[in-house]
Scaffold this active site. Structure first.
Site, PDB file in Angstrom:
ATOM      1  N   ASP A   1       8.498   6.045  23.083  1.00  0.00           N
ATOM      2  CA  ASP A   1       8.251   4.608  23.222  1.00  0.00           C
ATOM      3  C   ASP A   1       6.753   4.297  23.231  1.00  0.00           C
ATOM      4  O   ASP A   1       6.370   3.124  23.148  1.00  0.00           O
ATOM      5  CB  ASP A   1       8.909   4.056  24.490  1.00  0.00           C
ATOM      6  CG  ASP A   1       8.491   4.786  25.749  1.00  0.00           C
ATOM      7  OD1 ASP A   1       8.829   5.980  25.866  1.00  0.00           O
ATOM      8  OD2 ASP A   1       7.824   4.184  26.603  1.00  0.00           O
TER       9      ASP A   1
ATOM     10  N   GLY B   1       7.345  -6.457  37.591  1.00  0.00           N
ATOM     11  CA  GLY B   1       6.723  -7.016  36.391  1.00  0.00           C
ATOM     12  C   GLY B   1       5.257  -7.354  36.546  1.00  0.00           C
ATOM     13  O   GLY B   1       4.656  -7.943  35.651  1.00  0.00           O
TER      14      GLY B   1
ATOM     15  N   ARG C   1       7.598   0.540  17.660  1.00  0.00           N
ATOM     16  CA  ARG C   1       7.411   1.935  18.056  1.00  0.00           C
ATOM     17  C   ARG C   1       8.609   2.774  17.630  1.00  0.00           C
ATOM     18  O   ARG C   1       9.646   2.233  17.235  1.00  0.00           O
ATOM     19  CB  ARG C   1       7.195   2.017  19.569  1.00  0.00           C
ATOM     20  CG  ARG C   1       8.027   1.030  20.341  1.00  0.00           C
ATOM     21  CD  ARG C   1       7.680   0.942  21.807  1.00  0.00           C
ATOM     22  NE  ARG C   1       7.227  -0.382  22.211  1.00  0.00           N
ATOM     23  CZ  ARG C   1       6.477  -0.612  23.287  1.00  0.00           C
ATOM     24  NH1 ARG C   1       6.109   0.384  24.054  1.00  0.00           N
ATOM     25  NH2 ARG C   1       6.086  -1.816  23.597  1.00  0.00           N
TER      26      ARG C   1
ATOM     27  N   ASP D   1      -1.090   2.292  25.518  1.00  0.00           N
ATOM     28  CA  ASP D   1      -0.641   2.681  26.860  1.00  0.00           C
ATOM     29  C   ASP D   1      -1.646   3.652  27.484  1.00  0.00           C
ATOM     30  O   ASP D   1      -1.530   4.862  27.344  1.00  0.00           O
ATOM     31  CB  ASP D   1       0.760   3.288  26.853  1.00  0.00           C
ATOM     32  CG  ASP D   1       1.349   3.332  28.275  1.00  0.00           C
ATOM     33  OD1 ASP D   1       0.652   2.922  29.219  1.00  0.00           O
ATOM     34  OD2 ASP D   1       2.494   3.770  28.431  1.00  0.00           O
TER      35      ASP D   1
END
Length: 481
Positions: A246, A120, A177, A256
């Site tokens: 995604d 993470g 999304r 992204d």
């Protein structure tokens, strides 16, 4: 007075769509970058920088924030999988003074229930990359996520080597999304899809509530937004690199910024992503992929388009089948505008096609070729290989734009709006990131400042118009963000 004006409308959805989660506190947070322009756009005023660092590092939960990780699914390189915010935590939705709503998300703030085997966390360099690229895209006039801040956490991140940890604050109109709808369909049912569709319409497209068939109207609206986005990418030579479902934003924003890059030498098959070995997401294949992604999205809406499955498939297929004609029209309009043509005439398509063939044949830079047409004087003599065919093409093009209403001057003004002089070329992006990673931000900031006015030539831009020979031919980007 709180820094953010948080609301949490996403929590109105079924809790299947998210998990409540708290960011991991950073041991020694320090502010590395703050986007003051975006602060103004969001009507944010920081009286106490320490308080801002505390919030954006995950060390303090601000009033009215209810942090969550969003659930979604997605087709990655064509294969369906369950996903979710593995290292992104949504702090809340910030409302501006004019009631505009923006997600405020921390990227790299620790594990979530969707982290799978990941930690993470995020490293400094990929977060700086996202900051630089997203701001460049914003200034190029392309709908995009934006970056509010990068904060170093003061803890190591373990990848192939030990790296410094960082958290990026990402801002988007929402993180809904195609993959969110896929999650609702595959891991929920018709009621979850309906719930998500209604929420999406109310949040982004309230005018569609009056549509006779809201699901079909939503499909058409989002398809139009996606076409406009991809046309924008093709206009400036941008390659996303990982166009999974995604990473396809329903509001039509680029996001992204992992294996993304800008094309130098014109070649529709250009790929810079280390994981795209078959060229699925190559520069020239991006229209095909967005159509494919929209088809996967249409499948999630079928039961809402019509209760009769056969009828629903017919209606959705009709919409998707209209993609090619509409997209092609938008692409031609964009390409004509790049050549200064606002009123196309017969033969103009040949003018475009011939230029693209010449660029590919002579391995000419995509961005610089269009700049050269308008401002040849800013390039060194003999920098462009002008064979007889190219010279003849230029004469044809010059004769053509004289016929435009307003003549050559009008054509040049149109070209100026369409063709950036400066793009974040891969060589200089890496130079900026490498130096910043070593705590030298001088080049990073000067480059970022120039990227604020990409359509206006400044003398100090000249050195950024070229890159070392062969750099791009060996260049690879990675899923580091």
């Amino acid at each position: 007075m709180p820094i953010f004006n948080f609301d949490n409308s996403y929590l109105q959805l079924s809790d299947k769509f998210y998990r409540e989660v708290k960011p991991n506190p950073a041991p020694h947070p320090e502010l590395l970058l703050l986007n003051k322009d975006l602060m103004k756009d969001l009507d944010l005023e920081v009286l106490d920088e320490n308080e801002l660092v505390k919030i954006l590092s995950g060390n303090g939960i601000v009033e009215d924030s209810q942090p969550i990780a969003q659930a979604y699914a997605g087709h990655q390189f064509g294969h369906f999988t369950m996903l979710g915010d593995g290292r992104a935590i949504l702090l809340g939705e910030h409302l501006t003074e004019s009631n505009l709503r923006f997600d405020i998300q921390l990227k790299g703030a620790g594990q979530t229930p969707f982290s799978r085997r990941g930690d993470g966390k995020a490293a400094v360099k990929p977060m700086l990359r996202e900051f630089l690229m997203s701001e460049a895209m914003h200034n190029l006039g392309v709908p995009t996520s934006r970056s509010l801040a990068v904060i170093i956490t003061g803890e190591p991140v373990y990848r192939e080597t030990v790296l410094d940890g960082a958290v990026l604050t990402r801002v988007m109109s929402s993180h809904i999304r195609v993959g969110t709808f896929e999650f609702a369909r595959y891991f929920g049912g018709i009621e979850e899809v309906r719930e998500l569709m209604n929420y999406t319409i109310n949040r982004h497209f309230p005018e569609l509530n009056d549509a006779q068939n809201p699901a079909l109207a939503l499909l058409e609206k989002v398809m139009d937004l996606q076409m406009d986005l991809i046309v924008n990418w093709l206009r400036i030579g941008f390659i996303h690199g990982v166009m999974n479902t995604d990473n396809t934003s329903i509001p039509g924003e680029t996001f992204d910024y992992g294996p993304c890059a800008f094309m130098g030498i014109y070649n529709p098959e250009t790929v810079f992503s280390s994981i795209d070995r078959d060229g699925r997401y190559a520069f020239g294949n991006q229209p095909n992929i967005i159509k494919w992604n929209l088809s996967r999205w249409a499948e999630t809406l079928l039961s809402l388009i019509d209760p009769d499955e056969k009828k629903a498939i017919e209606l959705a297929t009709e919409k998707i089948n209209s993609f090619d004609e509409i997209f092609t029209q938008k692409w031609w309009e964009m390409m004509f505008a790049k050549l200064g043509i606002s009123n196309p005439k017969p033969g103009d398509d040949d003018l475009v096609n011939e230029l693209l063939r010449l660029m590919e044949l002579h391995q000419k830079d995509y961005t610089n070729t269009f700049t050269y047409l308008r401002m040849p004087e800013i390039f060194d003599e003999n920098q462009f290989f002008l064979d007889e065919k190219f010279e003849a093409w230029i004469q044809k093009w010059k004769s053509r734009i004289k016929l435009e209403n307003g003549g050559t001057n009008f054509a040049f003004e149109l070209m100026k709006k369409q063709n950036p002089v400066l793009i974040p070329r891969n060589y200089y992006v890496e130079k900026a990131l490498d130096e910043a990673e070593k705590s030298d931000f001088l080049f990073f900031h000067s480059f970022l400042d120039l990227l604020k006015t990409p359509y206006e030539f400044l003398p100090e831009m000249k050195e950024f118009l070229q890159t070392p020979d062969e750099f791009d031919s060996n260049y690879m980007t990675f899923c580091g963000t």
